[in-house]
Scaffold this motif. Sequence first.
Motif, PDB file in Angstrom:
ATOM      1  N   LEU A  84      -0.848  -3.507  -0.628  1.00 23.49           N
ATOM      2  CA  LEU A  84      -2.068  -2.721  -0.453  1.00 23.49           C
ATOM      3  C   LEU A  84      -2.085  -1.452  -1.305  1.00 23.49           C
ATOM      4  O   LEU A  84      -3.087  -1.196  -1.974  1.00 23.49           O
ATOM      5  N   LEU A  99      -9.479  -4.601   2.785  1.00 28.90           N
ATOM      6  CA  LEU A  99      -8.222  -5.088   2.222  1.00 28.90           C
ATOM      7  C   LEU A  99      -7.148  -4.874   3.277  1.00 28.90           C
ATOM      8  O   LEU A  99      -7.001  -3.775   3.805  1.00 28.90           O
ATOM      9  N   LEU A 153     -11.005  -9.231  -8.361  1.00 25.38           N
ATOM     10  CA  LEU A 153     -10.214  -9.641  -7.196  1.00 25.38           C
ATOM     11  C   LEU A 153      -9.479 -10.963  -7.407  1.00 25.38           C
ATOM     12  O   LEU A 153      -8.608 -11.308  -6.623  1.00 25.38           O
ATOM     13  N   GLN A 191      -3.090  -5.352   4.435  1.00 22.97           N
ATOM     14  CA  GLN A 191      -1.715  -5.604   4.024  1.00 22.97           C
ATOM     15  C   GLN A 191      -1.167  -6.798   4.798  1.00 22.97           C
ATOM     16  O   GLN A 191      -1.075  -6.767   6.021  1.00 22.97           O
ATOM     17  N   ALA A 208      -2.882  -2.399  -4.832  1.00 15.74           N
ATOM     18  CA  ALA A 208      -4.260  -2.880  -4.933  1.00 15.74           C
ATOM     19  C   ALA A 208      -5.242  -1.713  -4.965  1.00 15.74           C
ATOM     20  O   ALA A 208      -6.149  -1.673  -5.805  1.00 15.74           O
ATOM     21  N   VAL A 252      -3.806  -8.920   1.341  1.00 17.91           N
ATOM     22  CA  VAL A 252      -3.232  -8.560   0.036  1.00 17.91           C
ATOM     23  C   VAL A 252      -1.737  -8.370   0.204  1.00 17.91           C
ATOM     24  O   VAL A 252      -1.267  -7.985   1.276  1.00 17.91           O
TER      25      VAL A 252
END
Length: 154
Positions: free
Chosen positions: A91, A141, A31, A143, A94, A88
């Motif tokens: 997304l 996570l 990460l 966006q 990721a 993040v």
Amino acid sequence: MDKPFKVLGLAQVAIGGEDKARLRNLWINLLGFEFQSNFVSVAENVNEDICVIGKGIHEIELDLMQPLDPLNKPAVHLPALNHVGLWVDDLPKAVDWLSAQGMHFAPGGIRKGAAGHDIAFIHPKGSSDFPLSGEGVLIELVQAPAELIAGLCN
């Protein structure tokens, strides 16, 4: 009733586990958090890595804690944590990249979260097909909106 203080944002998250090496692999290697220092205290039964992400006023500390003796108190690894949310910038990328690394995601894939942002959850436990996980912690996570990305990436 007026409060005499304001909560300004996320400053620190502490996560415990019996195997700090696995926590380091997840949070630092996969990460991208940065290791800063180590703290060991017999009185607090902890071997703790201090990690950070962000700079200046946007820096957030992450403490990765392992008990020196899992049978002694305080039990810094129990409970690990319910969940933590991470902004993040992309997304879908990721999720794709972490999945390719063997990360186990919770069912539901990318979807709208309660606050209206797209989200996906890293499962707290690995599986036979996807052995990497949140190491006991559900990780959301999120966006980041364009204005947050612009403010944090410039």
